[in-house]
Design a protein around this motif. Sequence first.
Motif, mmCIF file in Angstrom:
data_model
loop_
_atom_site.group_PDB
_atom_site.id
_atom_site.type_symbol
_atom_site.label_atom_id
_atom_site.label_comp_id
_atom_site.label_asym_id
_atom_site.label_seq_id
_atom_site.Cartn_x
_atom_site.Cartn_y
_atom_site.Cartn_z
ATOM 1 N N PRO A 1 77.651 5.999 5.350
ATOM 2 C CA PRO A 1 76.362 5.579 5.905
ATOM 3 C C PRO A 1 75.542 6.743 6.456
ATOM 4 O O PRO A 1 76.087 7.775 6.849
ATOM 5 N N ALA A 2 74.245 6.543 6.487
ATOM 6 C CA ALA A 2 73.305 7.475 7.112
ATOM 7 C C ALA A 2 72.209 6.652 7.773
ATOM 8 O O ALA A 2 72.034 5.469 7.462
ATOM 9 N N LEU A 3 71.483 7.272 8.671
ATOM 10 C CA LEU A 3 70.435 6.572 9.404
ATOM 11 C C LEU A 3 69.133 6.494 8.619
ATOM 12 O O LEU A 3 68.396 5.510 8.727
ATOM 13 N N HIS A 4 68.843 7.539 7.865
ATOM 14 C CA HIS A 4 67.586 7.576 7.109
ATOM 15 C C HIS A 4 67.689 8.687 6.071
ATOM 16 O O HIS A 4 68.515 9.595 6.207
ATOM 17 N N GLY A 5 66.856 8.628 5.058
ATOM 18 C CA GLY A 5 66.848 9.664 4.038
ATOM 19 C C GLY A 5 65.538 9.684 3.283
ATOM 20 O O GLY A 5 64.727 8.763 3.384
ATOM 21 N N GLY A 6 65.348 10.727 2.518
ATOM 22 C CA GLY A 6 64.138 10.853 1.727
ATOM 23 C C GLY A 6 64.115 12.175 0.979
ATOM 24 O O GLY A 6 65.157 12.781 0.722
ATOM 25 N N VAL B 1 57.114 21.646 6.690
ATOM 26 C CA VAL B 1 58.089 20.852 5.952
ATOM 27 C C VAL B 1 57.438 19.502 5.661
ATOM 28 O O VAL B 1 56.946 18.824 6.559
ATOM 29 N N TYR B 2 57.427 19.143 4.391
ATOM 30 C CA TYR B 2 56.803 17.901 3.934
ATOM 31 C C TYR B 2 57.900 16.914 3.580
ATOM 32 O O TYR B 2 58.801 17.247 2.813
ATOM 33 N N ILE B 3 57.831 15.710 4.154
ATOM 34 C CA ILE B 3 58.884 14.727 3.893
ATOM 35 C C ILE B 3 58.305 13.359 3.556
ATOM 36 O O ILE B 3 57.190 13.011 3.957
ATOM 37 N N ASN B 4 59.088 12.603 2.794
ATOM 38 C CA ASN B 4 58.801 11.195 2.570
ATOM 39 C C ASN B 4 60.102 10.427 2.785
ATOM 40 O O ASN B 4 61.128 11.002 3.121
ATOM 41 N N ASN B 5 60.059 9.129 2.604
ATOM 42 C CA ASN B 5 61.244 8.292 2.806
ATOM 43 C C ASN B 5 61.813 7.783 1.486
ATOM 44 O O ASN B 5 62.450 6.742 1.446
ATOM 45 N N ALA B 6 61.613 8.526 0.423
ATOM 46 C CA ALA B 6 62.033 8.078 -0.905
ATOM 47 C C ALA B 6 63.540 8.239 -1.087
ATOM 48 O O ALA B 6 64.024 9.256 -1.554
ATOM 49 N N SER B 7 64.258 7.211 -0.682
ATOM 50 C CA SER B 7 65.694 7.130 -0.914
ATOM 51 C C SER B 7 66.027 5.680 -1.187
ATOM 52 O O SER B 7 65.748 4.815 -0.356
ATOM 53 N N GLY B 8 66.612 5.435 -2.338
ATOM 54 C CA GLY B 8 66.992 4.063 -2.678
ATOM 55 C C GLY B 8 68.057 3.499 -1.765
ATOM 56 O O GLY B 8 68.126 2.303 -1.543
ATOM 57 N N ARG B 9 68.878 4.346 -1.204
ATOM 58 C CA ARG B 9 69.944 3.886 -0.322
ATOM 59 C C ARG B 9 69.589 4.019 1.151
ATOM 60 O O ARG B 9 69.874 3.147 1.944
ATOM 61 N N TYR B 10 68.970 5.137 1.537
ATOM 62 C CA TYR B 10 68.771 5.419 2.955
ATOM 63 C C TYR B 10 67.315 5.374 3.409
ATOM 64 O O TYR B 10 67.022 5.695 4.553
ATOM 65 N N ASN C 1 63.691 3.754 4.591
ATOM 66 C CA ASN C 1 63.337 2.645 5.466
ATOM 67 C C ASN C 1 61.848 2.730 5.743
ATOM 68 O O ASN C 1 61.352 3.799 6.078
ATOM 69 N N ALA C 2 61.153 1.615 5.621
ATOM 70 C CA ALA C 2 59.702 1.617 5.797
ATOM 71 C C ALA C 2 59.262 1.116 7.173
ATOM 72 O O ALA C 2 58.087 0.920 7.399
ATOM 73 N N GLU C 3 60.206 0.915 8.085
ATOM 74 C CA GLU C 3 59.822 0.459 9.422
ATOM 75 C C GLU C 3 59.068 1.572 10.148
ATOM 76 O O GLU C 3 59.602 2.672 10.319
ATOM 77 N N PRO C 4 57.837 1.310 10.581
ATOM 78 C CA PRO C 4 57.034 2.366 11.218
ATOM 79 C C PRO C 4 57.707 3.007 12.432
ATOM 80 O O PRO C 4 57.615 4.215 12.616
ATOM 81 N N GLU C 5 58.388 2.231 13.247
ATOM 82 C CA GLU C 5 59.036 2.786 14.435
ATOM 83 C C GLU C 5 60.140 3.764 14.047
ATOM 84 O O GLU C 5 60.308 4.817 14.670
ATOM 85 N N GLN C 6 60.912 3.413 13.029
ATOM 86 C CA GLN C 6 61.978 4.312 12.604
ATOM 87 C C GLN C 6 61.385 5.579 11.990
ATOM 88 O O GLN C 6 61.885 6.675 12.219
ATOM 89 N N TRP C 7 60.311 5.434 11.219
ATOM 90 C CA TRP C 7 59.684 6.611 10.615
ATOM 91 C C TRP C 7 59.146 7.549 11.692
ATOM 92 O O TRP C 7 59.280 8.765 11.593
ATOM 93 N N GLU C 8 58.544 7.000 12.741
ATOM 94 C CA GLU C 8 58.045 7.832 13.838
ATOM 95 C C GLU C 8 59.207 8.573 14.503
ATOM 96 O O GLU C 8 59.068 9.734 14.883
ATOM 97 N N ALA C 9 60.356 7.918 14.628
ATOM 98 C CA ALA C 9 61.536 8.573 15.203
ATOM 99 C C ALA C 9 62.016 9.710 14.293
ATOM 100 O O ALA C 9 62.428 10.768 14.781
ATOM 101 N N SER D 1 54.063 14.229 7.162
ATOM 102 C CA SER D 1 54.515 12.981 6.562
ATOM 103 C C SER D 1 53.757 12.727 5.266
ATOM 104 O O SER D 1 52.526 12.711 5.246
ATOM 105 N N LEU D 2 54.499 12.543 4.187
ATOM 106 C CA LEU D 2 53.906 12.192 2.897
ATOM 107 C C LEU D 2 53.891 10.673 2.765
ATOM 108 O O LEU D 2 54.628 9.984 3.468
ATOM 109 N N PRO D 3 53.087 10.128 1.863
ATOM 110 C CA PRO D 3 52.998 8.671 1.718
ATOM 111 C C PRO D 3 54.355 8.030 1.469
ATOM 112 O O PRO D 3 55.203 8.577 0.763
ATOM 113 N N PHE D 4 54.518 6.849 2.044
ATOM 114 C CA PHE D 4 55.737 6.068 1.815
ATOM 115 C C PHE D 4 55.821 5.662 0.354
ATOM 116 O O PHE D 4 54.835 5.250 -0.237
#
Length: 131
Positions: free
Chosen positions: A77-82, A92-101, A103-111, A125-128
Motif C-alpha cells: 500500500p501507499a498513500l498517494h501516487g502520480g 517539480v511538476y506533479i499530477n495524480n496519474a496512478s491507477g492504483r495510488y 486520488n482525486a479528493e481535493p483535501e488529500q491533493w492539498e496535503a 500541480s498539473l491537471p488531474f
Amino acid sequence: MGEADLFDDAVFDATNGGLPPDCIETPIESVTRQGSVGRYLWVIDSLGLKIILEATPNPKRTTRPIVCHTNITGGKPALHGGELWFGADDKVYINNASGRYGNAEPEQWEAVLAYFTFIGYEVVSLPFLFG
C-alpha cells in the motif's frame, strides 16, 4: 505480471528532497504536455516519498515493458501516487496519474502538495487525470 516486483535499486528516496542521480530535467513545454520524456513515477508511503524513472525497463511486464507505481512499493500500500517531472526551471511538476495510488479528493491533493513543499520542492500541480 512483474507489477509487484520491487525495483529498490532504481528507486530514489526523495523524502529529504533533492534530485536523483542522473536526473532528467525536462523543458517546460514538454512538462505541460505531460509527455513521457523525463517522466518519473512517485508514491508517498508510510516511510516518505519515493520516485523512479518511468522509462526503467521491466521485462516481466508484457503489456508495457517499463516499471509501474507498484514497482516502487513491491505491491504494498501507499498513500498517494502520480507522475513527476523535474522542470528545467528547478520546479517539480506533479499530477495524480496512478491507477492504483491516485486520488482525486481535493483535501488529500492539498496535503500532497504541502508535503512536497515541506520536504523542499517548489511544486507545481498539473491537471488531474483521474477522478
